[in-house]
Design a protein around this motif. Sequence first.
Motif, PDB file in Angstrom:
ATOM      1  N   SER A   1       0.852  -1.195   0.000  1.00 39.35           N
ATOM      2  CA  SER A   1       0.000   0.000   0.000  1.00 39.35           C
ATOM      3  C   SER A   1       0.884   1.240   0.000  1.00 39.35           C
ATOM      4  O   SER A   1       1.970   1.258   0.593  1.00 39.35           O
ATOM      5  CB  SER A   1      -0.922   0.018   1.223  1.00 39.35           C
ATOM      6  N   LYS A   2       0.404   2.273  -0.648  1.00 34.61           N
ATOM      7  CA  LYS A   2       1.145   3.529  -0.747  1.00 34.61           C
ATOM      8  C   LYS A   2       0.832   4.408   0.463  1.00 34.61           C
ATOM      9  O   LYS A   2      -0.317   4.522   0.884  1.00 34.61           O
ATOM     10  CB  LYS A   2       0.765   4.241  -2.043  1.00 34.61           C
ATOM     11  N   THR A   3       1.877   5.044   1.011  1.00 36.85           N
ATOM     12  CA  THR A   3       1.697   5.939   2.154  1.00 36.85           C
ATOM     13  C   THR A   3       2.624   7.133   2.026  1.00 36.85           C
ATOM     14  O   THR A   3       3.701   7.032   1.426  1.00 36.85           O
ATOM     15  CB  THR A   3       1.986   5.204   3.472  1.00 36.85           C
ATOM     16  N   THR A   4       2.207   8.260   2.574  1.00 37.36           N
ATOM     17  CA  THR A   4       3.027   9.477   2.567  1.00 37.36           C
ATOM     18  C   THR A   4       3.216   9.990   3.982  1.00 37.36           C
ATOM     19  O   THR A   4       3.475  11.175   4.208  1.00 37.36           O
ATOM     20  CB  THR A   4       2.363  10.566   1.699  1.00 37.36           C
ATOM     21  N   GLU A   5       3.102   9.101   4.962  1.00 39.00           N
ATOM     22  CA  GLU A   5       3.160   9.510   6.363  1.00 39.00           C
ATOM     23  C   GLU A   5       4.507  10.102   6.747  1.00 39.00           C
ATOM     24  O   GLU A   5       4.601  10.939   7.647  1.00 39.00           O
ATOM     25  CB  GLU A   5       2.837   8.315   7.258  1.00 39.00           C
ATOM     26  N   LEU A   6       5.584   9.659   6.111  1.00 36.12           N
ATOM     27  CA  LEU A   6       6.914  10.165   6.447  1.00 36.12           C
ATOM     28  C   LEU A   6       7.371  11.244   5.476  1.00 36.12           C
ATOM     29  O   LEU A   6       8.560  11.535   5.375  1.00 36.12           O
ATOM     30  CB  LEU A   6       7.917   9.009   6.458  1.00 36.12           C
TER      31      LEU A   6
END
Length: 680
Positions: free
Chosen positions: A132-137
């Motif tokens: 899954s793609k994430t941009t949390e960082l």
Amino acid sequence: MMSEDAGVMLVVYDDPSDQRSLSLDETSSTEESPDETRLSLETTNDVIPYIGQRFSTHDAAYEYYSEFAKQCGFSIRRHRTEGKDGVGKGLTRRYFVCHRAGNTPIKTSHERKPQRNRKSSRCGCQAYMRISKTTELGAPEWRVTGFANHHNHELLEANQVRFLPAYRTISESDKSRILMFAKTGISVQQMMRLMELEKCVQPGYLPFTEKDVRNLLQTFRKLDPEDESIDLLRMCRNIKEKDPNFKFEYTLDSDHRLENIAWSYASSVQSYEIFGDAVVFDTTHRLTAFDMPLGIWVGINNYGMPCFFGCVLLREESLRSFSWALKAFLSFMYGKAPQTILTDQNMFLKEAISMEMPTTKHALCIWMIVAKFPSWFNAVLGERYNEWKSEFYRIYNLESIEDFELGWRDLVNSFGLHSNRHIVNLYGLRSLWALPFLRSHFFAGMTTIGQSKSINAFIQRFLSAQTRLAHFVEQVAVAVDFKDQAGEQQTMQQNLQNISLKTGAPMESHAASTFTPYAFSKLQEQLVLAAHYASFEMEDGFLVRHHTKAEGGRKVYWVPREGIISCSCHHFEFSGILCRHALRVLSTGNCFQIPERYLPVRWRRISIPSAKLLQSAPSDHAERIQLLQNIVSTLVTESAKSRERLDIATEQVSILLSRIREQPVSVQSTREISSMHRNI
């Protein structure tokens, strides 16, 4: 579809047949917090994927999982992608699954479109990895949010997994090399062997197969096949106009395009008349530029050298195509079928031969089978491959069927090959290739490894002639003509050799004066061995066995009045040369000459009559040339028997040649004679 963050989740399957075929439990895997994960680079030492593992791109994740799968014994494919509907939302989730995931889709049949009945490898395997793609960082990255490594099928060994399509790749440098090889006209098999040598890998260990190379060659086609076919037919018609004895036949499809074409030359029909009793029909090659199956008919002449009988180009390898090819060949040879025919293992060809040549014994070429051994057994047997191959040859050459059956059983047990599909297949076809099953049929020595190499080298000359399709017929003619000239020189050299008699037996002298040096050498081997055998007269014939043996032996039946002798070893039926057992009985019975019927015409010092070549009445000039050739052949044979004879012949022929050269030759006569020679 599913709802997430108040957006609409779009699901796209890379393979539509996967829809509803997998039941991946999305709640079975929990997503880890960012601080409990770490980014996995391509150089990581970690092998097993884990929940929370992070990648910079989804391609990096795919490569990582693919390498893991290869080590485990399976391959993967992209299953489906998920993304949020809306501008800028983009891709948010990807699934990678085992190559055997899903089920075979049901195809709708079309009456006009033929369906290929290919077995699918899919079995509903549930192994997968979800990212899954994430941009949390901050920067976007991909995290493993689901992983299962439970398979419902056997995983492959390391020496087998490399043959899966996902791991068979041809690099750009290898593609360039293959293209260069294709331009030289060498076969795909030769390309594979050369590249194995260049890369220092064992046979069968390249990262691609022969099929991959053939598929690649399809992309190298630059010529228009339709234009080439038109030029080819025009070329054949031109040759026919110049040489009425040139033969060719062809078929056109419903669109009037060339489908199949076969041809044979005048000299080939001439050779077949005497040496067409045993024929090899090699269909293992293709014209590289057009990927057309190429069939070549060859045989062995009385001097043990290959002779060309005909060629055929087919659009496809099918029962219909092979049947047509065999019919065309028989029409070239005026309906005369060979006694035996050797081919590659092809079920369509096997059935076609039984239909078109019902009286011909069909067998499989042992060298075509052995050529496949590296790819079949090298990886399976490893270091024991050469040991297994030596044992196979020993069993192959056994004389009795009983000994073969026992030897084969021991071979399979010793090397643990009970379930190997190639071994099972070979055993099922044993009556078509194992010598104990073939010895009662004539093969002119073409089952030996030495002759197989000679025939293969002969065929390679045609394959190396590949340029344009339209020129191929002429190029084969040049190759045949070159081989004929080389054959004449070798024949002359054989005849000039001083034959050494080893036994002093009258039968040996008789055979030396009748047989060609090649055939005589085969008979002489048997005569030398015959001296080591003892014969015992029985009520119904003779029992012959080696003088060191107290049991066993061969039964020989001899009828002196009728000049008939036969042996249970079937050596004469197999090779056309009497065996040591029969020769021993003849010697014991005070027979000083070999009976006439056991001096086959095909092994004698003969010159083939031109009259059998020409269907129209031959000209006086052609007949006189043939008469002269017969005289010269006899002159050489008689002169070679002693140094004194050879000295006289050389001196007298030199004088005669000088007188002939003094005679004038007009330009018109030269043209007429040249025209006649093209018809001879």
